[in-house]
Design a protein around this motif. Structure first.
Motif, PDB file in Angstrom:
ATOM      1  N   ARG A   6      30.069  41.794  32.942  1.00 25.99           N
ATOM      2  CA  ARG A   6      31.397  41.795  32.330  1.00 25.99           C
ATOM      3  C   ARG A   6      32.290  42.836  33.013  1.00 25.99           C
ATOM      4  NH1 ARG A   6      30.558  43.321  27.017  1.00 25.99           N
ATOM      5  NH2 ARG A   6      29.391  41.391  26.782  1.00 25.99           N
ATOM      6  N   ASP A   7      31.706  43.988  33.346  1.00 25.77           N
ATOM      7  CA  ASP A   7      32.474  45.011  34.058  1.00 25.77           C
ATOM      8  C   ASP A   7      32.930  44.514  35.423  1.00 25.77           C
ATOM      9  OD1 ASP A   7      32.193  46.757  31.957  1.00 25.77           O
ATOM     10  OD2 ASP A   7      30.504  47.837  32.848  1.00 25.77           O
ATOM     11  N   VAL A   8      32.076  43.766  36.108  1.00 27.09           N
ATOM     12  CA  VAL A   8      32.444  43.203  37.411  1.00 27.09           C
ATOM     13  C   VAL A   8      33.568  42.183  37.244  1.00 27.09           C
ATOM     14  CG1 VAL A   8      31.617  41.789  39.342  1.00 27.09           C
ATOM     15  CG2 VAL A   8      30.223  43.674  38.489  1.00 27.09           C
ATOM     16  N   TRP A  12      37.447  42.434  38.743  1.00 24.30           N
ATOM     17  CA  TRP A  12      38.194  41.489  39.586  1.00 24.30           C
ATOM     18  C   TRP A  12      39.535  41.133  38.968  1.00 24.30           C
ATOM     19  CZ3 TRP A  12      37.482  41.588  44.353  1.00 24.30           C
ATOM     20  CH2 TRP A  12      36.219  41.755  44.898  1.00 24.30           C
ATOM     21  N   ILE A  13      39.610  41.107  37.642  1.00 23.64           N
ATOM     22  CA  ILE A  13      40.900  40.891  36.984  1.00 23.64           C
ATOM     23  C   ILE A  13      41.810  42.083  37.251  1.00 23.64           C
ATOM     24  CG2 ILE A  13      42.025  40.648  34.729  1.00 23.64           C
ATOM     25  CD1 ILE A  13      39.462  39.087  33.846  1.00 23.64           C
ATOM     26  N   VAL A  14      41.256  43.289  37.194  1.00 22.19           N
ATOM     27  CA  VAL A  14      42.029  44.491  37.515  1.00 22.19           C
ATOM     28  C   VAL A  14      42.537  44.415  38.952  1.00 22.19           C
ATOM     29  CG1 VAL A  14      41.842  46.990  37.912  1.00 22.19           C
ATOM     30  CG2 VAL A  14      40.944  45.996  35.809  1.00 22.19           C
ATOM     31  N   ILE A  56      44.428  50.471  30.772  1.00 23.93           N
ATOM     32  CA  ILE A  56      44.472  49.456  29.716  1.00 23.93           C
ATOM     33  C   ILE A  56      43.173  48.644  29.705  1.00 23.93           C
ATOM     34  CG2 ILE A  56      45.648  47.346  28.981  1.00 23.93           C
ATOM     35  CD1 ILE A  56      48.278  48.740  29.912  1.00 23.93           C
ATOM     36  N   ALA A  57      42.627  48.376  30.893  1.00 23.50           N
ATOM     37  CA  ALA A  57      41.341  47.676  30.950  1.00 23.50           C
ATOM     38  C   ALA A  57      40.249  48.516  30.297  1.00 23.50           C
ATOM     39  CB  ALA A  57      40.979  47.351  32.400  1.00 23.50           C
ATOM     40  N   ALA A  58      40.261  49.810  30.514  1.00 27.24           N
ATOM     41  CA  ALA A  58      39.280  50.697  29.871  1.00 27.24           C
ATOM     42  C   ALA A  58      39.478  50.702  28.352  1.00 27.24           C
ATOM     43  CB  ALA A  58      39.398  52.108  30.433  1.00 27.24           C
ATOM     44  N   LEU A  59      40.714  50.625  27.919  1.00 26.27           N
ATOM     45  CA  LEU A  59      41.016  50.559  26.486  1.00 26.27           C
ATOM     46  C   LEU A  59      40.454  49.272  25.881  1.00 26.27           C
ATOM     47  CD1 LEU A  59      42.745  51.517  23.969  1.00 26.27           C
ATOM     48  CD2 LEU A  59      44.525  50.047  24.904  1.00 26.27           C
ATOM     49  N   PRO A 114      39.612  55.125  33.985  1.00 21.50           N
ATOM     50  CA  PRO A 114      38.647  55.068  32.871  1.00 21.50           C
ATOM     51  C   PRO A 114      38.201  56.449  32.396  1.00 21.50           C
ATOM     52  CG  PRO A 114      38.010  53.527  34.588  1.00 21.50           C
ATOM     53  CD  PRO A 114      39.119  54.371  35.148  1.00 21.50           C
ATOM     54  N   LEU A 115      38.115  57.391  33.313  1.00 21.71           N
ATOM     55  CA  LEU A 115      37.715  58.748  32.929  1.00 21.71           C
ATOM     56  C   LEU A 115      38.807  59.434  32.120  1.00 21.71           C
ATOM     57  CD1 LEU A 115      36.104  59.699  36.326  1.00 21.71           C
ATOM     58  CD2 LEU A 115      34.906  59.136  34.212  1.00 21.71           C
TER      59      LEU A 115
END
Length: 133
Positions: A6-8, A12-14, A56-59, A114-115
């Motif tokens: 899912r992270d991968v 790719w969306i990011v 936002i992806a990390a959120l 993300p950090l």
């Protein structure tokens, strides 16, 4: 789907969103390709939306541990390097891309997002023990 898969996928969306943002900035500066004369400026300007996209992806991924934050940061940055390398190869600007300091600003923005999210917005569950509700 496993968590790292899912992270991968999210990575790719990011990458796609960052490339779209970079293209919009490129067009707004009057270029439609990787022009060497303005490449550094385009990449530097692209680092701000790249940071926001990764943040936002990390959120949305609910990054709440240091392990998740580091894993996502490394995966997303590696995918971004691959994505930009492929685009640079297509436009014959591979060497100027990695000779430009703006590229490292861009990659660093995605690496840190993300950090920054984790340390700025993680939940503080002090006073509660695991298993006690």
């Amino acid at each position: 789907m496993k968590k790292w898969e899912r992270d991968v996928l999210v990575g790719w969306i990011v990458v796609l969103l960052v490339l779209i943002a970079h293209y919009a900035i490129t067009v707004s500066l009057g270029n439609t390709y990787f022009a060497e004369s303005t490449l550094n400026r385009m990449l530097w300007f692209s680092s701000f939306p790249a940071f926001l996209i990764a943040f936002i992806a990390a959120l949305f991924q609910k990054t709440n541990t240091i392990t998740l934050a580091v894993r996502r940061a490394v995966i997303w940055t590696a995918e971004l390097v691959v994505g930009f390398s492929l685009v640079a190869l297509f436009f014959r600007a591979f060497e100027p891309l990695f000779a430009s300091p703006g590229a490292y600003w861009l990659f660093g923005a995605v690496l840190l997002a993300p950090l920054v999210y984790l340390f700025a917005f993680r939940r503080q569950d002090r006073g509660t023990k695991a298993g006690v509700h």
